[in-house]
Design a protein around this motif. Structure first.
Motif, short mmCIF file in Angstrom:
data_model
loop_
_atom_site.label_atom_id
_atom_site.label_comp_id
_atom_site.label_asym_id
_atom_site.label_seq_id
_atom_site.Cartn_x
_atom_site.Cartn_y
_atom_site.Cartn_z
N LEU A 240 0.85 -1.19 0.00
CA LEU A 240 0.00 0.00 0.00
C LEU A 240 0.88 1.24 0.00
O LEU A 240 1.81 1.36 0.80
CB LEU A 240 -0.93 0.01 1.22
CG LEU A 240 -2.06 1.03 1.16
CD1 LEU A 240 -3.05 0.67 0.05
CD2 LEU A 240 -2.78 1.10 2.49
N ASP A 241 0.60 2.17 -0.91
CA ASP A 241 1.42 3.37 -1.06
C ASP A 241 0.81 4.59 -0.37
O ASP A 241 1.54 5.39 0.23
CB ASP A 241 1.63 3.69 -2.55
CG ASP A 241 2.36 2.58 -3.26
OD1 ASP A 241 3.53 2.33 -2.91
OD2 ASP A 241 1.77 1.94 -4.15
N GLU A 242 -0.51 4.76 -0.50
CA GLU A 242 -1.14 5.98 0.00
C GLU A 242 -2.52 5.68 0.57
O GLU A 242 -3.13 4.68 0.23
CB GLU A 242 -1.28 7.02 -1.13
CG GLU A 242 0.06 7.45 -1.70
CD GLU A 242 -0.07 8.42 -2.87
OE1 GLU A 242 -1.16 8.99 -3.07
OE2 GLU A 242 0.94 8.60 -3.58
N LEU A 243 -2.99 6.58 1.44
CA LEU A 243 -4.33 6.52 2.00
C LEU A 243 -4.98 7.88 1.83
O LEU A 243 -4.36 8.90 2.11
CB LEU A 243 -4.31 6.22 3.50
CG LEU A 243 -3.84 4.87 3.97
CD1 LEU A 243 -2.35 4.89 4.25
CD2 LEU A 243 -4.57 4.51 5.23
N LEU A 244 -6.22 7.89 1.37
CA LEU A 244 -7.03 9.09 1.35
C LEU A 244 -8.24 8.78 2.23
O LEU A 244 -9.08 7.97 1.87
CB LEU A 244 -7.49 9.45 -0.07
CG LEU A 244 -8.53 10.57 -0.17
CD1 LEU A 244 -8.00 11.87 0.46
CD2 LEU A 244 -8.93 10.78 -1.62
N VAL A 245 -8.26 9.41 3.39
CA VAL A 245 -9.35 9.18 4.34
C VAL A 245 -10.22 10.43 4.35
O VAL A 245 -9.76 11.52 4.70
CB VAL A 245 -8.81 8.88 5.76
CG1 VAL A 245 -9.96 8.62 6.72
CG2 VAL A 245 -7.86 7.68 5.72
N ILE A 246 -11.46 10.24 3.93
CA ILE A 246 -12.43 11.32 3.94
C ILE A 246 -13.21 11.19 5.24
O ILE A 246 -13.91 10.20 5.46
CB ILE A 246 -13.36 11.24 2.71
CG1 ILE A 246 -12.55 11.41 1.42
CG2 ILE A 246 -14.44 12.30 2.78
CD1 ILE A 246 -12.47 10.18 0.61
N ILE A 247 -13.03 12.14 6.13
CA ILE A 247 -13.62 12.06 7.45
C ILE A 247 -14.98 12.76 7.45
O ILE A 247 -15.07 13.96 7.20
CB ILE A 247 -12.69 12.67 8.51
CG1 ILE A 247 -11.32 11.98 8.46
CG2 ILE A 247 -13.32 12.57 9.90
CD1 ILE A 247 -10.23 12.69 9.23
N ALA A 248 -16.02 11.97 7.69
CA ALA A 248 -17.38 12.49 7.72
C ALA A 248 -17.73 12.94 9.14
O ALA A 248 -17.30 12.32 10.11
CB ALA A 248 -18.37 11.41 7.27
N PRO A 249 -18.50 14.01 9.27
CA PRO A 249 -18.86 14.53 10.60
C PRO A 249 -19.99 13.72 11.24
O PRO A 249 -21.12 14.17 11.35
CB PRO A 249 -19.28 15.97 10.29
CG PRO A 249 -19.85 15.89 8.91
CD PRO A 249 -19.03 14.84 8.19
N VAL A 250 -19.64 12.51 11.66
CA VAL A 250 -20.61 11.63 12.30
C VAL A 250 -19.86 10.66 13.21
O VAL A 250 -18.70 10.33 12.96
CB VAL A 250 -21.44 10.85 11.24
CG1 VAL A 250 -20.57 9.92 10.41
CG2 VAL A 250 -22.60 10.10 11.87
N LEU A 251 -20.51 10.23 14.26
CA LEU A 251 -19.97 9.19 15.16
C LEU A 251 -20.85 7.97 15.02
O LEU A 251 -22.06 8.05 15.22
CB LEU A 251 -19.96 9.68 16.61
CG LEU A 251 -19.14 10.93 16.89
CD1 LEU A 251 -19.41 11.44 18.30
CD2 LEU A 251 -17.66 10.65 16.69
N LEU A 252 -20.27 6.83 14.66
CA LEU A 252 -21.04 5.59 14.49
C LEU A 252 -21.03 4.72 15.73
O LEU A 252 -21.96 3.97 15.96
CB LEU A 252 -20.54 4.80 13.29
CG LEU A 252 -20.71 5.46 11.92
CD1 LEU A 252 -20.15 4.55 10.83
CD2 LEU A 252 -22.15 5.81 11.65
N GLY A 253 -19.94 4.74 16.48
CA GLY A 253 -19.89 3.97 17.72
C GLY A 253 -19.52 2.52 17.58
O GLY A 253 -19.03 1.92 18.53
N ASP A 254 -19.74 1.92 16.43
CA ASP A 254 -19.41 0.50 16.23
C ASP A 254 -19.48 0.21 14.74
O ASP A 254 -20.07 0.96 13.98
CB ASP A 254 -20.40 -0.39 16.98
CG ASP A 254 -19.86 -1.79 17.24
OD1 ASP A 254 -18.75 -2.12 16.74
OD2 ASP A 254 -20.54 -2.57 17.92
#
Length: 180
Positions: free
Chosen positions: A131-145
């Motif tokens: 794996l070379d790269e990660l693009l993490v799109i962080i959404a404004p929500v908490l799922l908890g599990d």
């Protein structure tokens, strides 16, 4: 040669899917995102886990259902599985081992990205040093599990280097490079 990119939307508390792989949470967080639009245009092939391939779809019940990036991308897909379906799926190649799947996807992608889809496949690619790269799109929500971004029993210490940090309408984009 192609680079492997794990691009994924994640809740602020680290989950990429809800319980049982539920992706319905994501539907209300899909909005125009210039970073996503740009990266999708640079993808040459997909490397998909079997759970992701056969799993829930945030576009369920719409014309976008079953289409990569909601229909925003079309091209070769390589699904890592030991249990391919009995009937062929157009545009999809089922591969039984990680090394062969990566090689086939990289060849198909050429100089473009191989986009990794699925937490398990991403972890396997990390473990294999692929794996070379990660693009993490962080959404404004908490799922908890649910399904974690990275679930590595026993832990690990993968060094990352930030490439970019930007904001979009409903998300924060965090782009990282795996330090090898």
């Amino acid at each position: 040669m192609a680079k492997l990119l794990y691009s994924v939307t994640m809740s602020l508390d680290g989950f990429i899917a809800g319980l049982g792989g539920d992706m319905s949470w994501l539907t209300e967080h899909i909005a125009p995102n210039p970073v996503v639009k740009d990266v999708v245009s640079k993808i040459g092939a997909l490397l998909v886990g079997s759970r992701t391939f056969g799993g829930d779809d945030p576009h369920r019940g719409t014309a976008k259902e079953g289409k990569a990036f909601g229909g925003g991308w079309d091209g070769p897909q390589f699904v890592l599985t030991h249990h391919p379906p009995a009937r062929p799926v157009p545009g999809v190649t089922f591969v039984g081992d990680l090394g062969s799947a990566i090689e086939a996807a990289k060849t198909a992608a050429g100089e473009r990205y191989v986009n990794v889809m699925g937490a398990s496949v991403a972890r396997q690619c990390l473990a294999a040093g692929e794996l070379d790269e990660l693009l993490v799109i962080i959404a404004p929500v908490l799922l908890g599990d649910g399904v974690r971004l990275l679930d590595w029993p026993g832990g690990t210490n993968v060094k990352l280097e930030r490439v970019g940090l930007t904001s979009a309408e409903l998300a924060t984009n965090l782009w990282m490079r795996v330090v090898k």
